[in-house]
Design a protein around this motif. Structure first.
Motif, mmCIF file in Angstrom:
data_model
loop_
_atom_site.group_PDB
_atom_site.id
_atom_site.type_symbol
_atom_site.label_atom_id
_atom_site.label_comp_id
_atom_site.label_asym_id
_atom_site.label_seq_id
_atom_site.Cartn_x
_atom_site.Cartn_y
_atom_site.Cartn_z
ATOM 1 N N LYS A 125 -40.069 26.178 10.332
ATOM 2 C CA LYS A 125 -39.053 26.370 9.246
ATOM 3 C C LYS A 125 -37.859 26.193 9.023
ATOM 4 O O LYS A 125 -37.367 25.487 7.564
ATOM 5 C CB LYS A 125 -38.435 28.395 9.488
ATOM 6 C CG LYS A 125 -37.290 28.906 8.053
ATOM 7 C CD LYS A 125 -38.501 29.020 6.654
ATOM 8 C CE LYS A 125 -38.137 29.688 5.923
ATOM 9 N NZ LYS A 125 -38.495 29.443 4.796
ATOM 10 N N ARG A 126 -36.865 25.710 9.857
ATOM 11 C CA ARG A 126 -35.994 25.266 9.610
ATOM 12 C C ARG A 126 -35.082 24.020 10.753
ATOM 13 O O ARG A 126 -35.625 24.818 12.520
ATOM 14 C CB ARG A 126 -34.515 26.220 9.518
ATOM 15 C CG ARG A 126 -34.369 27.067 8.820
ATOM 16 C CD ARG A 126 -33.659 27.877 8.557
ATOM 17 N NE ARG A 126 -33.827 28.745 7.116
ATOM 18 C CZ ARG A 126 -33.818 29.796 7.117
ATOM 19 N NH1 ARG A 126 -34.664 30.406 8.363
ATOM 20 N NH2 ARG A 126 -34.047 30.905 6.028
ATOM 21 N N ILE A 127 -34.737 23.360 11.102
ATOM 22 C CA ILE A 127 -33.995 22.654 11.818
ATOM 23 C C ILE A 127 -33.017 22.283 11.704
ATOM 24 O O ILE A 127 -32.236 21.945 9.840
ATOM 25 C CB ILE A 127 -35.093 20.255 11.545
ATOM 26 C CG1 ILE A 127 -36.298 21.591 11.820
ATOM 27 C CG2 ILE A 127 -34.373 20.218 12.583
ATOM 28 C CD1 ILE A 127 -37.649 19.875 12.126
ATOM 29 N N TRP A 128 -32.065 22.447 12.490
ATOM 30 C CA TRP A 128 -30.326 22.361 12.027
ATOM 31 C C TRP A 128 -30.242 21.145 13.229
ATOM 32 O O TRP A 128 -30.739 20.849 14.605
ATOM 33 C CB TRP A 128 -29.700 23.530 12.692
ATOM 34 C CG TRP A 128 -29.537 24.487 12.055
ATOM 35 C CD1 TRP A 128 -28.758 24.906 10.940
ATOM 36 C CD2 TRP A 128 -30.634 25.299 12.377
ATOM 37 N NE1 TRP A 128 -29.569 26.178 10.491
ATOM 38 C CE2 TRP A 128 -29.994 26.250 11.073
ATOM 39 C CE3 TRP A 128 -31.233 25.858 13.544
ATOM 40 C CZ2 TRP A 128 -31.415 27.337 11.602
ATOM 41 C CZ3 TRP A 128 -32.544 26.813 13.088
ATOM 42 C CH2 TRP A 128 -32.395 27.720 12.334
ATOM 43 N N SER A 129 -28.500 19.920 12.993
ATOM 44 C CA SER A 129 -28.230 19.104 13.441
ATOM 45 C C SER A 129 -27.328 20.133 14.805
ATOM 46 O O SER A 129 -26.826 21.517 14.365
ATOM 47 C CB SER A 129 -27.453 18.104 13.120
ATOM 48 O OG SER A 129 -25.942 17.514 14.214
ATOM 49 N N LYS A 130 -27.556 19.756 16.478
ATOM 50 C CA LYS A 130 -26.538 20.177 17.287
ATOM 51 C C LYS A 130 -25.142 19.274 16.711
ATOM 52 O O LYS A 130 -24.147 19.902 17.250
ATOM 53 C CB LYS A 130 -26.925 19.421 18.732
ATOM 54 C CG LYS A 130 -27.848 20.251 18.896
ATOM 55 C CD LYS A 130 -28.100 19.746 20.606
ATOM 56 C CE LYS A 130 -29.721 20.427 21.111
ATOM 57 N NZ LYS A 130 -29.986 20.203 22.238
ATOM 58 N N SER A 131 -24.863 19.016 15.984
ATOM 59 C CA SER A 131 -23.421 18.654 15.647
ATOM 60 C C SER A 131 -22.908 19.260 14.484
ATOM 61 O O SER A 131 -23.277 19.383 13.809
ATOM 62 C CB SER A 131 -23.376 16.979 15.438
ATOM 63 O OG SER A 131 -21.848 16.476 14.671
ATOM 64 N N ASP A 132 -21.776 19.569 14.766
ATOM 65 C CA ASP A 132 -21.082 21.079 14.256
ATOM 66 C C ASP A 132 -20.612 20.769 12.874
ATOM 67 O O ASP A 132 -20.857 21.633 11.814
ATOM 68 C CB ASP A 132 -19.902 21.554 15.337
ATOM 69 C CG ASP A 132 -20.189 22.406 16.091
ATOM 70 O OD1 ASP A 132 -21.381 22.763 16.493
ATOM 71 O OD2 ASP A 132 -19.453 22.556 17.255
ATOM 72 N N ASP A 133 -20.746 19.312 12.546
ATOM 73 C CA ASP A 133 -19.852 19.276 11.640
ATOM 74 C C ASP A 133 -21.135 18.662 10.372
ATOM 75 O O ASP A 133 -20.782 18.174 9.198
ATOM 76 C CB ASP A 133 -18.439 17.772 11.521
ATOM 77 C CG ASP A 133 -19.674 16.653 11.653
ATOM 78 O OD1 ASP A 133 -20.634 16.806 13.073
ATOM 79 O OD2 ASP A 133 -19.453 15.417 11.898
ATOM 80 N N ILE A 134 -22.499 18.469 10.809
ATOM 81 C CA ILE A 134 -23.566 18.725 10.022
ATOM 82 C C ILE A 134 -23.990 19.693 9.655
ATOM 83 O O ILE A 134 -24.520 19.888 8.326
ATOM 84 C CB ILE A 134 -24.470 17.768 10.958
ATOM 85 C CG1 ILE A 134 -23.915 16.141 11.195
ATOM 86 C CG2 ILE A 134 -25.992 17.188 9.912
ATOM 87 C CD1 ILE A 134 -24.178 15.239 11.906
ATOM 88 N N GLY A 135 -24.636 20.595 10.368
ATOM 89 C CA GLY A 135 -25.949 21.552 10.046
ATOM 90 C C GLY A 135 -26.981 21.198 9.976
ATOM 91 O O GLY A 135 -27.551 21.126 10.247
ATOM 92 N N ILE A 136 -27.430 22.124 9.024
ATOM 93 C CA ILE A 136 -28.893 22.414 8.172
ATOM 94 C C ILE A 136 -29.686 20.881 8.062
ATOM 95 O O ILE A 136 -28.731 20.001 7.122
ATOM 96 C CB ILE A 136 -29.687 22.735 7.246
ATOM 97 C CG1 ILE A 136 -30.252 23.574 6.692
ATOM 98 C CG2 ILE A 136 -28.549 22.579 6.091
ATOM 99 C CD1 ILE A 136 -30.997 24.248 8.192
ATOM 100 N N GLY A 137 -30.530 20.214 8.488
ATOM 101 C CA GLY A 137 -30.737 19.384 8.460
ATOM 102 C C GLY A 137 -32.373 19.267 7.283
ATOM 103 O O GLY A 137 -32.628 18.397 6.751
ATOM 104 N N ALA A 138 -33.051 20.272 7.406
ATOM 105 C CA ALA A 138 -34.747 20.335 7.443
ATOM 106 C C ALA A 138 -35.081 21.636 6.856
ATOM 107 O O ALA A 138 -34.581 22.558 8.104
ATOM 108 C CB ALA A 138 -35.810 19.868 7.910
#
Length: 380
Positions: free
Chosen positions: A204-217
């Motif tokens: 459903k969703r993919i997030w970066s583990k880097s706090d300054d990026i957020g959602i990826g897909a």
């Protein structure tokens, strides 16, 4: 003004010319007119209308967050306007994906699919929009795993410090309506154990583990068979992917589609076929109602609005995105997809050309078994 922007893609099949082929231009124009009203009313900030095969896709930017009733209501009205045109023309499957008579505050569960993500804009915000026709949401699981988990696809997982941290995956069980958050690289094998079952699990969703990026897909994972209480069709899903600067590069997002993976759907939603990467203009299903199509277009989000290739004469607004699969470098992938699809078709009504009975959109099996009930004998 909010420092965060929401990008929404909401899609539906509400009628088409030539069977399950292409929505009429007047249907598309009705959507444009309705979304222009939405901009004037301040419901959305920007929009773009496109299609893949027989599905109309509405791209929107706004600051109202995900699942906003006004944004979803605007899209519902656009699809209703297009449906009215389709019914007047007696087009095929008019209003097919509108499973209720009235909008109830959220488009999810009402038939249309939706992928939405909210984020804070970076200095440059390139986004790749994937649109599929004649297949299901779990079809994205294979390419997304290649992009976000495989360093032989995404070199950034090795050399980009932020991508190297890994990603968090939201995986949904579309049958039991459950979800779980898992993490790479430490849970990679466990994630693949689930996602390998494409009949049940999907990203459903993919997030970066880097706090300054957020959602990826994000992927639309609505299943029409569950929403309607019976199997009424595959879902022709959409996927939004942010790119670059700690996330996979645009080219890394595209690379997996050079391999024509087999996906479920195709004619009658009941066959396996090879994904065919093509331009939007070439997305009409012309071989056995297929093969399953995948389109990819790219735009930037800039100050809360889309930035494409400006075209004031465009019938869908001034934005014209980059159509990634239009080029000749994809010809070999297309030839491979046709070859693989022809191989599958030669199995006729036998598996693996057709899906298992639990996934079939159309099947006479229950009626045949009922008719044969009295003639069936136990083996000695």
């Amino acid at each position: 003004m909010s420092d965060r922007v929401t990008v929404s893609v909401i899609k539906a099949d509400v009628g088409s010319v030539g069977g399950h082929a292409r929505p009429h231009p007047l249907m598309m124009q009705k959507c444009v007119e309705r979304l222009k009203d939405g901009v004037r009313a301040g419901t959305v900030d920007d929009f773009y209308v496109t299609r893949v095969g027989d599905d109309i896709n509405l791209y929107l930017t706004h600051t109202r967050g995900e699942n906003n009733k006004d944004v979803h209501g605007l899209c519902w009205d656009a699809f209703m306007d297009a449906t009215k045109v389709a019914k007047e023309m007696k087009l095929y499957a008019a209003g097919q994906d509108l499973l209720t008579d009235a909008f109830s505050g959220n488009i999810r569960g009402a038939g249309p699919g939706a992928a939405e993500m909210e984020f804070k804009e970076r200095g440059a915000e390139p986004i790749v929009f994937f649109m599929a026709d004649k297949t299901e949401p779990s079809s994205y699981s294979f390419p997304l795993c290649k992009v976000f988990m495989d360093p032989f696809t995404t070199t950034g997982l090795v050399i980009d410090p932020r991508a190297h941290e890994g990603f968090k995956f939201e995986i949904v069980d579309v049958i039991d309506s459950k979800k779980v958050i898992m993490s790479t690289p430490e849970e990679t094998y466990d994630i693949l154990t689930l996602l390998g079952d494409t009949t049940r699990y999907a990203i459903k969703r993919i997030w970066s583990k880097s706090d300054d990026i957020g959602i990826g897909a994000v992927v639309s994972t609505e299943k029409l068979n569950i929403s309607a209480g019976k199997y009424v069709g595959k879902d022709d899903p959409v996927c939004i992917c942010r790119a670059q600067s700690g996330l996979p590069a645009v080219g890394e997002h595209l690379q997996p589609y050079m391999f024509p993976a087999l996906v479920a759907g195709w004619m009658r939603g009941s066959h396996y076929g090879a994904w065919y990467p093509c331009s939007v203009a070439d997305s009409d299903p012309v071989f056995f109602d297929g093969p399953p199509r995948i389109c990819a277009v790219g735009m930037h989000v800039s100050n809360g609005k889309f930035q494409g290739l400006e075209d004031p004469n465009s019938p869908v607004g001034v934005h014209e995105p980059l159509d990634y699969f239009a080029g000749s470098c994809w010809d070999e992938a297309r030839r491979s997809a046709v070859k693989a699809s022809m191989y599958m078709r030669r199995h006729g009504p036998f598996m693996p050309a057709v899906l298992g009975p639990e996934e079939m959109e159309y099947t006479t099996r229950p009626a045949v078994l009922s008719k044969l009930k009295e003639r069936m004998e136990k083996l000695e």
